[in-house]
Scaffold this active site. Structure first.
Site: not given
Ligand code: ADP
Ligand code: AMP
Length: 215
Positions: A13, A88, A127, A160, A171
């Protein structure tokens, strides 16, 4: 154009949102980023959010909704926004509908990144996030040019704290239990666009662009 970007943790995302920001000048609203900022600033949202985030649980709905409401009220979005990680839960989705009515905006597209759960652990454990600008990289799939240094701003990359094995497991369970039902919720409303998130980043982005063309 206002977009909701959905998908499990690690689906891509944030990666795709930042491309949409660069291409279309949209504003990314990541509730995860807003919470992490609040934790760093130790403000009212941060103290409570920290407790839930560290164990991989969702922050309670009323609290999250209030934060998003305040953010939407206090900011303007010239070219629209991308909600990344919100809603969410069904409660959050319903509240978003009433906030949209109140603030008079539409959600033009709901994009769901679909990816098998088995792929997520590797994505999450590899990541790396920039301390300064929040950009994300991956040690294998999207490595920075210089190890542990952000390509965009030169900031330090870190892993993180909710990316420990236990927190990631919680999660993913939390996603399955509380967020996945939203796919049915939006499918029944006929508004969801499913994108195959299990392909190279460029291809995911192309598919999103194609899907948004008709919007
Ligand atoms: P989200 O925001 O949904 O939690 P991220 O965009 O942070 O996910 O992506 C999670 C990890 O996977 C990051 O380290 C990113 O660089 C990697 N990633 C994202 N999209 C892809 C893809 N299409 N293929 C491989 N790795 C990806
Ligand atoms: P993310 O960066 O989207 O992976 O979010 C990290 C953490 O923030 C999640 O695991 C939740 O603990 C909290 N969080 C983010 N967005 C929401 C949401 N819409 N509702 C509740 N908790 C959230």
């Amino acid at each position: 154009m206002n977009i909701i970007l959905m998908g499990p943790p690690g689906a891509g995302k944030g990666t795709q949102a930042s491309r949409l920001v660069n291409e279309y000048g949209l504003t990314q609203i990541s509730t995860g980023d807003l919470f992490r900022k609040a934790i760093n600033e130790q403000n009212q949202y941060g103290v409570i959010a920290k407790y839930f985030i560290q164990f991989g649980h969702l922050v309670p709905d009323d609290f999250t909704i209030q934060m998003v409401r305040d953010y939407l009220k206090d900011n303007t979005f010239e070219n629209g926004f991308i909600l990344d990680g919100f809603p969410r839960t069904i409660v959050q989705a319903r509240e978003l509908e009433s906030i949209a009515k109140e603030f008079k905006f539409n959600i033009d597209a709901i994009v769901n990144l679909d990816i098998p759960q088995a792929k997520l652990i590797k994505r999450l454990s590899g990541r790396r996030t920039c301390k300064d600008c929040g950009s994300t990289f991956h040690v294998e799939f999207n490595p920075p040019k210089q190890e542990d240094i952000c390509d965009k701003c030169g900031g330090e990359l870190y892993q993180r704290s909710d990316e420990s094995e236990e927190a990631v497991q919680v999660r993913l369970e939390t996603y399955n239990r509380q967020t996945k039902p939203l796919i049915d919720y939006y499918t029944m409303k006929g508004t969801i666009i499913n994108i195959n998130g299990d392909q190279p980043m460029e291809d995911v982005f192309k598919d999103i662009e194609k899907a948004l063309e008709d919007k």
